[in-house]
Write an enzyme that holds these catalytic residues in place. Sequence first.
Site, PDB file in Angstrom:
ATOM      1  N   CYS A   1     -10.922  -9.818 -34.242  1.00 23.93           N
ATOM      2  CA  CYS A   1     -11.373  -9.946 -32.963  1.00 23.93           C
ATOM      3  C   CYS A   1     -10.508 -10.654 -32.049  1.00 23.93           C
ATOM      4  O   CYS A   1      -9.305 -10.648 -31.568  1.00 23.93           O
ATOM      5  CB  CYS A   1     -12.790  -9.988 -32.764  1.00 23.93           C
ATOM      6  SG  CYS A   1     -13.584  -9.532 -30.877  1.00 23.93           S
TER       7      CYS A   1
ATOM      8  N   LYS B   1     -12.587 -16.180 -39.982  1.00 20.64           N
ATOM      9  CA  LYS B   1     -12.061 -16.266 -38.408  1.00 20.64           C
ATOM     10  C   LYS B   1     -11.433 -17.483 -37.891  1.00 20.64           C
ATOM     11  O   LYS B   1     -12.224 -18.332 -37.755  1.00 20.64           O
ATOM     12  CB  LYS B   1     -12.998 -15.489 -37.469  1.00 20.64           C
ATOM     13  CG  LYS B   1     -12.641 -15.314 -36.257  1.00 20.64           C
ATOM     14  CD  LYS B   1     -13.698 -14.334 -35.404  1.00 20.64           C
ATOM     15  CE  LYS B   1     -13.418 -14.027 -34.099  1.00 20.64           C
ATOM     16  NZ  LYS B   1     -14.796 -13.628 -33.352  1.00 20.64           N
TER      17      LYS B   1
ATOM     18  N   GLU C   1     -15.861  -5.862 -36.993  1.00 21.60           N
ATOM     19  CA  GLU C   1     -16.336  -7.179 -37.002  1.00 21.60           C
ATOM     20  C   GLU C   1     -17.906  -6.958 -36.755  1.00 21.60           C
ATOM     21  O   GLU C   1     -18.469  -5.973 -36.347  1.00 21.60           O
ATOM     22  CB  GLU C   1     -15.770  -7.783 -35.901  1.00 21.60           C
ATOM     23  CG  GLU C   1     -16.494  -9.437 -35.811  1.00 21.60           C
ATOM     24  CD  GLU C   1     -16.044 -10.173 -34.664  1.00 21.60           C
ATOM     25  OE1 GLU C   1     -15.811 -11.340 -34.528  1.00 21.60           O
ATOM     26  OE2 GLU C   1     -15.713  -9.528 -33.531  1.00 21.60           O
TER      27      GLU C   1
END
Length: 272
Positions: free
Chosen positions: A154, A112, A40
């Site tokens: 993440c 995301k 990321e």
Amino acid sequence: MELVALQMTATDHWPTNQATIGRLLAQLPSQRPLLVLLPENAVVFGCRDAVLNNAETLNEGPIQAQFSQWAQEYGIWLVVGSMPTRIANSERFYASCLVYNEQGLQVSHYHKLHLFDVEVADAQGSYRESDTFAPGDELSLIDSPFGRLGLSICYDLRFPQLYSALREGGAEILLVPAAFTRVTGQAHWLPLLQARAIENQCYVVAAGLYGETGARQTWGHSVIIDPWGEIKACLPTGEGLVFSPVDSTQLAAIRRQMPVAQHARLSAVWRK
């Protein structure tokens, strides 16, 4: 077939990060096919101005052209852990994971879903991704020579329902690019990754940022975990590559011998 997680220290300056990625890609093993996952924020890691200056429209711009060139040059599947992409008529951006095949074509992307708005007992203290980024609203699965890839980024790692949905959609390899903080990484990174591998009977490839960028301290520990939860390779600190082959026979055997997906009874209701 090899899976590779690339670990690096990122800055708020794309040319510096570009040079780091290029240097590490030059160290790739020779076997093909090869899937390489970047962390990321591999493109830019810093303040809102840095994000603004490096954001591109999806599938356009010189940064994405560089990733396409690398994928083609090295003959690899290259997964960009995240970079900022523009949203029409919005002051916020998506944190987008981009997938390139060995011909350099961008074949999939994922925005995301879960944004990191938390307090952490570290030098940074407060994290508010939603000030800069907007959450995505779609899951992403892509067929590849390595198996069906399920994309995440993440903080998504803390939401097992996302990975259950990817598994239900046929995922065989879960990709987790990350910039986990040192505090949360030390406490939870490997246990969460192993849980996602075990409960979904998938390979997990996790590429993390490592080191210090301003007040941000990232955990590293890029890792590849097999569908039984065994750590096949890990790089705790520093910059470099971790790699491991895909054993599709093992994956099929684990799912056949312990068919948890068929045993799930999530239609059960609460007793009144």
